[in-house]
Every structure is written in C-alpha cells, then in structure tokens.
Design a protein around this motif. Structure first.
Motif, PDB file in Angstrom:
ATOM      1  N   HIS A   1     -12.469  47.045 -35.085  1.00 30.44           N
ATOM      2  CA  HIS A   1     -12.241  45.849 -34.862  1.00 30.44           C
ATOM      3  C   HIS A   1     -11.269  44.666 -35.294  1.00 30.44           C
ATOM      4  CE1 HIS A   1     -13.646  43.447 -38.866  1.00 30.44           C
ATOM      5  NE2 HIS A   1     -13.545  43.014 -37.892  1.00 30.44           N
ATOM      6  N   ASP A   2     -10.500  44.821 -36.617  1.00 28.87           N
ATOM      7  CA  ASP A   2      -8.635  44.182 -37.100  1.00 28.87           C
ATOM      8  C   ASP A   2      -8.089  45.048 -37.155  1.00 28.87           C
ATOM      9  OD1 ASP A   2     -10.408  42.162 -37.730  1.00 28.87           O
ATOM     10  OD2 ASP A   2     -10.348  42.414 -39.962  1.00 28.87           O
ATOM     11  N   LEU A   3      -8.027  46.158 -36.153  1.00 21.07           N
ATOM     12  CA  LEU A   3      -6.866  46.931 -36.219  1.00 21.07           C
ATOM     13  C   LEU A   3      -5.165  45.672 -35.756  1.00 21.07           C
ATOM     14  CD1 LEU A   3      -7.978  50.241 -34.198  1.00 21.07           C
ATOM     15  CD2 LEU A   3      -7.072  49.767 -36.489  1.00 21.07           C
ATOM     16  N   GLY A   4      -6.223  44.793 -35.151  1.00 23.57           N
ATOM     17  CA  GLY A   4      -4.812  44.076 -34.570  1.00 23.57           C
ATOM     18  C   GLY A   4      -4.208  43.256 -36.008  1.00 23.57           C
ATOM     19  N   HIS A   5      -4.547  43.104 -36.480  1.00 27.09           N
ATOM     20  CA  HIS A   5      -4.508  42.097 -38.233  1.00 27.09           C
ATOM     21  C   HIS A   5      -3.569  41.767 -38.364  1.00 27.09           C
ATOM     22  CE1 HIS A   5      -6.764  38.460 -39.385  1.00 27.09           C
ATOM     23  NE2 HIS A   5      -7.837  39.156 -38.726  1.00 27.09           N
ATOM     24  N   THR A   6      -2.225  40.927 -38.674  1.00 28.90           N
ATOM     25  CA  THR A   6      -0.961  41.095 -39.100  1.00 28.90           C
ATOM     26  C   THR A   6      -1.000  41.287 -40.271  1.00 28.90           C
ATOM     27  OG1 THR A   6      -1.774  38.368 -39.666  1.00 28.90           O
ATOM     28  CG2 THR A   6      -0.719  39.217 -37.108  1.00 28.90           C
ATOM     29  N   PRO A   7       0.180  41.105 -41.027  1.00 30.98           N
ATOM     30  CA  PRO A   7      -0.106  40.968 -42.267  1.00 30.98           C
ATOM     31  C   PRO A   7      -0.109  39.704 -43.374  1.00 30.98           C
ATOM     32  CG  PRO A   7       1.921  41.153 -41.807  1.00 30.98           C
ATOM     33  CD  PRO A   7       0.973  41.689 -40.104  1.00 30.98           C
ATOM     34  N   PHE A   8      -1.198  39.511 -43.980  1.00 28.37           N
ATOM     35  CA  PHE A   8      -1.184  38.526 -45.474  1.00 28.37           C
ATOM     36  C   PHE A   8      -1.958  37.358 -44.039  1.00 28.37           C
ATOM     37  CE2 PHE A   8       3.581  38.712 -45.066  1.00 28.37           C
ATOM     38  CZ  PHE A   8       3.927  39.352 -46.040  1.00 28.37           C
ATOM     39  N   GLY A   9      -2.488  37.724 -44.151  1.00 29.71           N
ATOM     40  CA  GLY A   9      -4.067  38.026 -43.899  1.00 29.71           C
ATOM     41  C   GLY A   9      -4.645  36.091 -42.101  1.00 29.71           C
TER      42      GLY A   9
ATOM     43  N   VAL B   1      -7.251  40.381 -29.840  1.00 31.52           N
ATOM     44  CA  VAL B   1      -6.197  40.704 -27.810  1.00 31.52           C
ATOM     45  C   VAL B   1      -5.282  41.820 -28.923  1.00 31.52           C
ATOM     46  CG1 VAL B   1      -4.961  39.702 -26.697  1.00 31.52           C
ATOM     47  CG2 VAL B   1      -7.091  38.643 -26.869  1.00 31.52           C
ATOM     48  N   GLN B   2      -4.608  41.206 -30.320  1.00 32.53           N
ATOM     49  CA  GLN B   2      -3.940  42.171 -30.463  1.00 32.53           C
ATOM     50  C   GLN B   2      -4.952  43.499 -30.696  1.00 32.53           C
ATOM     51  OE1 GLN B   2      -1.098  42.190 -30.837  1.00 32.53           O
ATOM     52  NE2 GLN B   2       0.214  43.954 -31.383  1.00 32.53           N
ATOM     53  N   SER B   3      -5.872  42.810 -31.561  1.00 34.09           N
ATOM     54  CA  SER B   3      -6.341  44.425 -31.637  1.00 34.09           C
ATOM     55  C   SER B   3      -6.350  45.669 -30.305  1.00 34.09           C
ATOM     56  CB  SER B   3      -8.183  44.711 -32.248  1.00 34.09           C
ATOM     57  OG  SER B   3      -8.016  43.843 -33.587  1.00 34.09           O
ATOM     58  N   LEU B   4      -7.105  45.042 -29.130  1.00 40.45           N
ATOM     59  CA  LEU B   4      -7.331  45.597 -28.407  1.00 40.45           C
ATOM     60  C   LEU B   4      -5.610  46.335 -27.701  1.00 40.45           C
ATOM     61  CD1 LEU B   4      -8.985  46.479 -25.550  1.00 40.45           C
ATOM     62  CD2 LEU B   4      -8.210  44.205 -24.887  1.00 40.45           C
ATOM     63  N   ARG B   5      -5.179  45.853 -28.258  1.00 40.78           N
ATOM     64  CA  ARG B   5      -3.672  46.140 -27.334  1.00 40.78           C
ATOM     65  C   ARG B   5      -2.917  47.270 -28.676  1.00 40.78           C
ATOM     66  NH1 ARG B   5       0.651  45.483 -25.027  1.00 40.78           N
ATOM     67  NH2 ARG B   5       2.927  45.944 -25.344  1.00 40.78           N
TER      68      ARG B   5
ATOM     69  N   ASP C   1      -5.200  50.329 -26.940  1.00 41.72           N
ATOM     70  CA  ASP C   1      -4.568  50.767 -25.173  1.00 41.72           C
ATOM     71  C   ASP C   1      -2.990  50.450 -25.284  1.00 41.72           C
ATOM     72  OD1 ASP C   1      -6.886  50.053 -24.486  1.00 41.72           O
ATOM     73  OD2 ASP C   1      -6.544  47.323 -24.248  1.00 41.72           O
ATOM     74  N   VAL C   2      -2.271  50.112 -25.896  1.00 44.28           N
ATOM     75  CA  VAL C   2      -1.167  50.779 -25.509  1.00 44.28           C
ATOM     76  C   VAL C   2      -0.256  51.466 -27.202  1.00 44.28           C
ATOM     77  CG1 VAL C   2       0.706  50.044 -25.228  1.00 44.28           C
ATOM     78  CG2 VAL C   2      -0.858  48.775 -24.090  1.00 44.28           C
TER      79      VAL C   2
ATOM     80  N   ASN D   1      -6.885  55.473 -25.674  1.00 44.96           N
ATOM     81  CA  ASN D   1      -8.024  55.682 -23.426  1.00 44.96           C
ATOM     82  C   ASN D   1      -9.467  56.181 -24.430  1.00 44.96           C
ATOM     83  OD1 ASN D   1      -8.703  56.495 -21.921  1.00 44.96           O
ATOM     84  ND2 ASN D   1      -8.797  58.728 -21.546  1.00 44.96           N
ATOM     85  N   LEU D   2     -10.056  54.788 -24.924  1.00 50.38           N
ATOM     86  CA  LEU D   2     -10.860  54.480 -25.464  1.00 50.38           C
ATOM     87  C   LEU D   2     -11.968  54.251 -24.720  1.00 50.38           C
ATOM     88  CD1 LEU D   2     -10.621  52.767 -28.720  1.00 50.38           C
ATOM     89  CD2 LEU D   2     -11.024  54.436 -28.298  1.00 50.38           C
ATOM     90  N   THR D   3     -13.811  54.035 -25.235  1.00 48.84           N
ATOM     91  CA  THR D   3     -14.389  54.067 -23.613  1.00 48.84           C
ATOM     92  C   THR D   3     -14.288  52.473 -23.590  1.00 48.84           C
ATOM     93  OG1 THR D   3     -15.746  53.493 -24.965  1.00 48.84           O
ATOM     94  CG2 THR D   3     -16.218  56.223 -23.928  1.00 48.84           C
ATOM     95  N   TYR D   4     -14.906  52.353 -22.079  1.00 47.44           N
ATOM     96  CA  TYR D   4     -15.195  50.740 -21.920  1.00 47.44           C
ATOM     97  C   TYR D   4     -16.025  49.764 -23.083  1.00 47.44           C
ATOM     98  CZ  TYR D   4     -17.127  46.550 -20.109  1.00 47.44           C
ATOM     99  OH  TYR D   4     -17.667  45.201 -19.696  1.00 47.44           O
ATOM    100  N   GLU D   5     -16.591  50.431 -23.253  1.00 44.54           N
ATOM    101  CA  GLU D   5     -17.713  49.493 -24.665  1.00 44.54           C
ATOM    102  C   GLU D   5     -17.051  49.760 -25.451  1.00 44.54           C
ATOM    103  OE1 GLU D   5     -20.070  51.405 -21.263  1.00 44.54           O
ATOM    104  OE2 GLU D   5     -18.800  52.375 -22.675  1.00 44.54           O
TER     105      GLU D   5
END
Length: 334
Positions: free
Chosen positions: A107-115, A134-138, A141-142, A153-157
């Motif tokens: 869920h937080d893979l797209g978090h920035t440095p410095f929180g 949104v960045q976590s999804l990117r 996905d990318v 290539n994760l599942t939709y869910e």
C-alpha cells in the motif's frame, strides 16, 4: 503435498461467503501460467516482498525526521504493523488473509522520502499533483519489473486495494476495506508510541475520552480497535467500526495532528524547510538534466514525459539517498 488447487478448494470450504476467493480473481493484465503451489494472491505478496521498492521503505521516514533512536518507526515497520493488524482482522472475519496481506504490504510502495512532508512538496511542484496511493499503483504497474517486462503484473484485486487504501473511494473487495481501516489503526497507535518515546507527549496527555474508549496502553488500544472492527464487520462485505468507535478514532486522529504531526517539537521549521529545499531542488535539477537519471527512468522520460519520470525518480528515493544526491548536485552547481 498441498497444491494451488488444494489451497483454492480450501478457500471455498473455510472462508466466509463474502470473502474474495483466489480462484475467482479477475486476473492480471498479462496472462501467466499459474503457479503449481501458490494462489495468485500469494504470488502477488511474494513479488511485492522481493521488490526493490519494498526494500527501500526501511530508509523512508514515517513521522520523525532523521531520529537518533533506532526504535522509531520507518515506512517499512509501519507497513509491517498495518499488515499484522489487517491479517488479524481478516482471520477473525474469515476473509482472505493472503489478499489482505498482499494489499497491506504494497500500500505504501509509492511513498516519498521524508514522509508526508515530502509528499506535500511534490504535490505542490509536480503538474497534476502527487498522491502516494496513486504512485504506489504506478510502482507495481510500471516502475518495478517482472522478468524482462515492466510492472509486477499483479492481480486486479491487489492493485485495487493498493490504490484505494486511502481517499474517498471504497476498495472493490472486503479485504481492501480491511487494509484501509488497518492503516489508520496502525499509524495512530504506533505514532502515539513514538511520540511518547520522544517526549513530545506523555501517556497522561492522551485525551481521556480516547483512553476510556480504547484503553490506557498501546497493546490494549490496538486490541480493542481490532475487536470492534471484527464484531461490527461480521456478515458484511466491508470492514467497519461502530459509529461511536469510528468517531472516537477520528477524534484521536485529529488530536494527533494538532499535538504531534504539526508539532514543532517533532519537525522543526528548519527541518521542514530543508525537506522542501531537497525535494524541490532535486525535481528542478532533473527536469533540466533528465539524462543524469538512471537509464530505465531516462527511458521512461521519453515515453511518459520528463516531469513524470522525474517525479518517479524523486518519489522513489530513500531519505539518505535524496540528501546525498542533493548535496552532490549542490556541490556540482556551486
């Protein structure tokens, strides 16, 4: 030997009717041969854990910027605590633990440095804004790779749960709704714990209404919140607290913003200014010099635009990498 088919059959036999079943997943953007041993959600969980973005979370701020004490939470330990809260709730309700775990870990893979301070700066300077979900999804996905192809290539869910773990939209699965609530339960409680450790607040400062409702210690509060979610979500297709506890949790969250998250004792003005200088400086430099980014991100600049690739690069940095890169650039340009 227990095969994937055995696990899928077991889900139909043991999970609640409303739980998401791996065999009924909406699938992946790219078709793959099924794993003989793991369900699709177990496979997604493993891909997330083995990703570079997941490893970088250990060096990203949760709340306290550059703390001296090794026991303060990082973005990685936050993620693990969310995962454990979420799995406990999923287990209590008979929902899919594997799906819940995969969403929570990603869920937080797209978090920035410095929180959230870094996120706020990037949101101000990047065209179209910036939101870590949104960045976590990117990221999945990318930006991460699976084999020789972009994206895990994760599942939709799992993807849906990641992008909808915050914000107004409800996740499409019961398990996604667990993670959304578990995220709040985890960070409020562990941030109270860190704030007490730092001396910013004491146990006696916690509002009496919150203590009466949730308990007077870290473990008791978490347990009471989890139990309330389980008791009030049974038979539903989404996770929820009763109205009183939901309001009490929101009041405690608001109190934390007033007394911890916005407290000058936690983040001094000069620290916040330095965070802005670093994020803004890095972003503006690489907008002009995209060729100095890593090769795969420079390639993305040609496909998705320079501003998007630079946003991806800066958001993916750890705190220490961002500081080192900023200092390196500052010396170069004088």
């Amino acid at each position: 030997m227990i095969t994937r088919e055995d696990l899928e059959k077991r889900e139909f036999e043991t999970l609640a009717p409303e739980a998401t079943k791996a065999a009924l997943s909406k699938g992946r953007a790219r078709d793959e041969e099924p794993c003989p041993m793991r369900t699709v959600f177990q496979r997604d969980r493993d891909r997330i854990i083995h990703s570079k973005a997941f490893r970088r979370l250990m060096h990203k701020t949760q709340v306290f910027l550059a703390p001296d004490d090794d026991h303060y939470r990082t973005r990685l330990t936050h993620t693990l605590e969310v995962t454990q809260v979420a799995r406990t709730i999923a287990r209590g309700l008979g929902w899919n633990e594997d799906l819940t775990e995969a969403i929570a870990l990603g869920h937080d893979l797209g978090h920035t440095p410095f929180g959230h301070n870094g996120e706020q700066v990037l949101n101000e300077i990047h065209p179209g804004g910036f939101h870590h979900n949104v960045q976590s999804l990117r990221v999945v996905d990318v930006l991460e790779w699976h084999g020789d192809k972009r994206g895990m290539n994760l599942t939709y869910e799992v993807r849906d749960g990641i992008v909808n773990h915050t914000g107004k939209l409800r996740a499409a699965t019961p398990e996604g709704s667990i993670v959304k609530l578990s995220d709040r339960i985890a960070y409020i409680n562990h941030d109270i714990d860190d704030a007490i450790r730092s001396g910013v607040i004491t146990e006696n400062d916690i509002p009496k209404d919150a203590v009466e409702m949730f308990g007077a210690s870290h473990g008791v509060r978490i347990n009471n919140m989890i139990m309330n979610v389980i008791e009030n979500s049974d038979g539903k297709n989404y996770a929820v607290m009763d109205d009183d506890h939901a309001a009490g949790l929101n009041d405690l969250r608001n109190w934390m913003f007033e007394n911890v998250y916005y407290s000058p004792k936690v983040k001094k003005e000069e620290q916040l200014q330095h965070v802005e200088d670093v994020i803004r400086g890095l972003y503006e430099y690489f907008i002009v010099h995209p060729e100095e980014m890593p090769e795969d991100l420079y390639a993305l600049a040609e496909e998705d635009g320079v501003d998007t690739a630079v946003k991806d690069y800066v958001a993916g940095m750890t705190d220490r990498y961002a500081l080192n890169k900023f200092n390196e650039i500052s010396k170069k340009i004088g």
